[in-house]
Design a protein around this motif. Structure first.
Motif: not given
Length: 232
Positions: A95-105, A216-231
């Motif tokens: 999903v695009s960043p704009r869809v991702f931002k609408t998902l629950p934490a 390719i420009e740097a991506v502004e990544k959401h802090a919640d992404a890539d945290t599955m290994c910690k959870s």
């Protein structure tokens, strides 16, 4: 012990008798008259590696065959190889960043980023035969620009890397590599060890891919992404 598997898609380990002439005839006939519209919408083949969220020392080759439902949502079938007898091992939604931002934490924590895969040269679009290299690389780089900022959610059902003869156990949440250090957790030799055989198969060099993608420009990544290994 770290493991990261490339798969030969050898069906000798899959239970069952060889396909009969009858089944082959029936399947051939069905393929001539039935409508496979959803599958025909597949428009891209991507190759990379997925890492197990619950064990970052394990990873497996992932051949994505993707459909664009909209500009904001993609869906991909994941196979263990690109051969005729490839095994369907999982699925990925993007999903695009704009869809991702609408998902629950809590939901966002199940999704991974693609920037490192793209910029390292790990993620490739294997070139079809007969297409000039320069033409294909331009098209591939343009596609990588689109993929770099999007988020993916992946589950594998068939753990072929541990030798399962059929899909066994619950689905496994998968992630992407996000740094050279995360690659070394599965392959001590890093990207050279991980991608050497793959690059040889498809006639590419991940270093050259990375060089072509430096713009390719740097991506502004959401802090919640890539945290599955910690959870997990």
């Amino acid at each position: 012990m770290s493991t990261c598997t490339r798969n030969s898609s050898d069906t000798s380990g899959i239970p069952g008798e060889p396909r009969t002439v009858k089944s082959q005839v029936l399947e051939t006939g069905a393929s001539m008259v039935q409508d496979f519209t959803p599958v025909k919408q597949i428009c891209a083949h991507l190759n990379a590696f997925h890492v197990y969220a619950n064990d970052p020392t394990r990873c497996v080759e992932a051949n994505h065959y993707c459909t664009h439902l909209t500009e904001d949502v993609r869906q991909c079938l994941i196979y263990d190889s690109s051969k005729t007898n490839a095994r369907l091992i999982g699925i990925e939604y993007m999903v695009s960043p704009r869809v991702f931002k609408t998902l629950p934490a809590d939901e966002r924590k199940l999704w991974h980023t693609h920037e490192f895969e793209v910029k390292s040269g790990m993620l490739i679009m294997p070139a079809p035969a007969g297409v000039p290299t320069s033409v294909w690389e331009a098209a591939e780089t343009a596609e990588m620009q689109d993929i770099a900022p999007i988020y993916g959610k992946t589950y594998h059902f068939w753990q072929v890397d541990r030798g399962d003869i059929v899909p066994m156990g619950p689905p496994q949440l998968m992630g992407s590599f996000t740094s050279e250090e995360s690659v070394k957790a599965a392959k001590p030799g890093g990207l050279d060890e991980l991608l050497g055989d793959r690059d040889g198969l498809y006639g590419v060099d991940y270093r050259q891919k990375a060089k072509k993608r430096e713009g390719i420009e740097a991506v502004e990544k959401h802090a919640d992404a890539d945290t599955m290994c910690k959870s997990t």
